[in-house]
Scaffold this motif. Structure first.
Motif, PDB file in Angstrom:
ATOM      1  N   GLU A  46      13.592  19.282 106.309  1.00  0.00           N
ATOM      2  CA  GLU A  46      13.021  20.568 105.910  1.00  0.00           C
ATOM      3  C   GLU A  46      13.894  21.742 106.365  1.00  0.00           C
ATOM      4  OE1 GLU A  46      10.506  21.174 103.812  1.00  0.00           O
ATOM      5  OE2 GLU A  46      10.438  19.007 103.565  1.00  0.00           O
ATOM      6  N   HIS A  47      14.458  21.667 107.573  1.00  0.00           N
ATOM      7  CA  HIS A  47      15.322  22.744 108.064  1.00  0.00           C
ATOM      8  C   HIS A  47      16.586  22.865 107.201  1.00  0.00           C
ATOM      9  CE1 HIS A  47      13.048  24.075 111.468  1.00  0.00           C
ATOM     10  NE2 HIS A  47      13.049  22.878 112.034  1.00  0.00           N
ATOM     11  N   ILE A  48      17.182  21.741 106.851  1.00  0.00           N
ATOM     12  CA  ILE A  48      18.386  21.777 106.008  1.00  0.00           C
ATOM     13  C   ILE A  48      18.030  22.280 104.614  1.00  0.00           C
ATOM     14  CG2 ILE A  48      20.183  20.375 104.913  1.00  0.00           C
ATOM     15  CD1 ILE A  48      20.123  18.617 107.474  1.00  0.00           C
ATOM     16  N   ASP A  49      16.917  21.820 104.069  1.00  0.00           N
ATOM     17  CA  ASP A  49      16.461  22.264 102.747  1.00  0.00           C
ATOM     18  C   ASP A  49      16.230  23.776 102.739  1.00  0.00           C
ATOM     19  OD1 ASP A  49      15.446  21.642 100.019  1.00  0.00           O
ATOM     20  OD2 ASP A  49      13.539  22.314 100.868  1.00  0.00           O
ATOM     21  N   THR A  50      15.586  24.299 103.775  1.00  0.00           N
ATOM     22  CA  THR A  50      15.332  25.736 103.885  1.00  0.00           C
ATOM     23  C   THR A  50      16.644  26.512 104.009  1.00  0.00           C
ATOM     24  OG1 THR A  50      13.194  25.326 104.925  1.00  0.00           O
ATOM     25  CG2 THR A  50      14.161  27.504 105.273  1.00  0.00           C
ATOM     26  N   ALA A  51      17.588  25.981 104.781  1.00  0.00           N
ATOM     27  CA  ALA A  51      18.886  26.648 104.939  1.00  0.00           C
ATOM     28  C   ALA A  51      19.644  26.695 103.609  1.00  0.00           C
ATOM     29  CB  ALA A  51      19.714  25.946 106.004  1.00  0.00           C
ATOM     30  N   LEU A  52      19.565  25.623 102.816  1.00  0.00           N
ATOM     31  CA  LEU A  52      20.214  25.617 101.498  1.00  0.00           C
ATOM     32  C   LEU A  52      19.602  26.685 100.584  1.00  0.00           C
ATOM     33  CD1 LEU A  52      20.627  21.791 100.913  1.00  0.00           C
ATOM     34  CD2 LEU A  52      22.483  23.470 100.933  1.00  0.00           C
ATOM     35  N   SER A  53      18.282  26.800 100.615  1.00  0.00           N
ATOM     36  CA  SER A  53      17.606  27.823  99.806  1.00  0.00           C
ATOM     37  C   SER A  53      17.998  29.220 100.275  1.00  0.00           C
ATOM     38  CB  SER A  53      16.087  27.661  99.890  1.00  0.00           C
ATOM     39  OG  SER A  53      15.687  26.440  99.325  1.00  0.00           O
TER      40      SER A  53
END
Length: 182
Positions: A46-53
């Motif tokens: 989730e942290h990586i996904d949020t950072a990509l967004s």
């Protein structure tokens, strides 16, 4: 014979109850262990996904140059950062590119993070390796998604893998559109 002399050990019922209670405690402990493993993988993903967004959003809305970096931050722990390319305005009004500065940083849960090219080549992020991703200012597509190895060689990637024990998640990168999905 007095009362104290009759009681020489445990009865069969006491032993069965004790073993049953120990079995329940072990079962709960194993389930908690697997739940923690799963939570670490979910949290990191989730942290990586949020950072990509965030990377894509900042690049499209602010028009500056941004980058997301995942790098080691201790034993089997990584951090994800959003960086901005600094611009220096000179005395004559010209603009010079400066260094990257960290805007956001998040320490991830203990899990193995790796990048893969989708053709079987995979590099785990540890000891000098890192993932760097950049987006296009015009349409948000990924202009650079790569693992930089300790020897400075690069591997273009199309997915980020997060693993802990037997739990794993994959974030797929759609390079032409800048989209990503778990």
């Amino acid at each position: 014979m007095n009362e104290a002399g009759k009681n020489k050990g445990f009865s069969l019922i006491e032993l069965v109850v004790t073993i049953a209670v120990m079995g329940i405690v072990v079962l709960i402990s194993v389930n908690l262990f697997w739940m923690i493993q799963k939570a670490d993988v979910e949290s990191t993903t989730e942290h990586i996904d949020t950072a990509l967004s965030s990377l894509r959003s900042k690049t499209l809305s602010k028009g500056n140059e941004y980058m997301m970096r995942i790098e080691p931050d201790g034993s089997n722990v990584c951090k994800v950062e959003i960086l901005e390319k600094a611009s220096i305005i000179n005395d004559d009004g010209s603009v010079t590119e400066g260094d990257w500065k960290v805007l956001e940083s998040q320490k991830l849960k203990e899990a193995e993070v790796s990048g893969s090219d989708g053709a079987g080549n995979e590099v785990t992020i540890k000891d000098g390796c890192m993932i760097e991703i950049q987006c296009s200012k015009s349409n948000g597509s990924f202009t650079r998604a790569e693992v930089i190895k300790a020897d400075a060689t690069k591997l273009s990637i199309v997915q980020i893998n997060i693993t802990k024990s037997e739990r794993n998640k994959t974030i797929k990168l759609v390079i032409p559109t800048g989209r990503h999905y778990i």
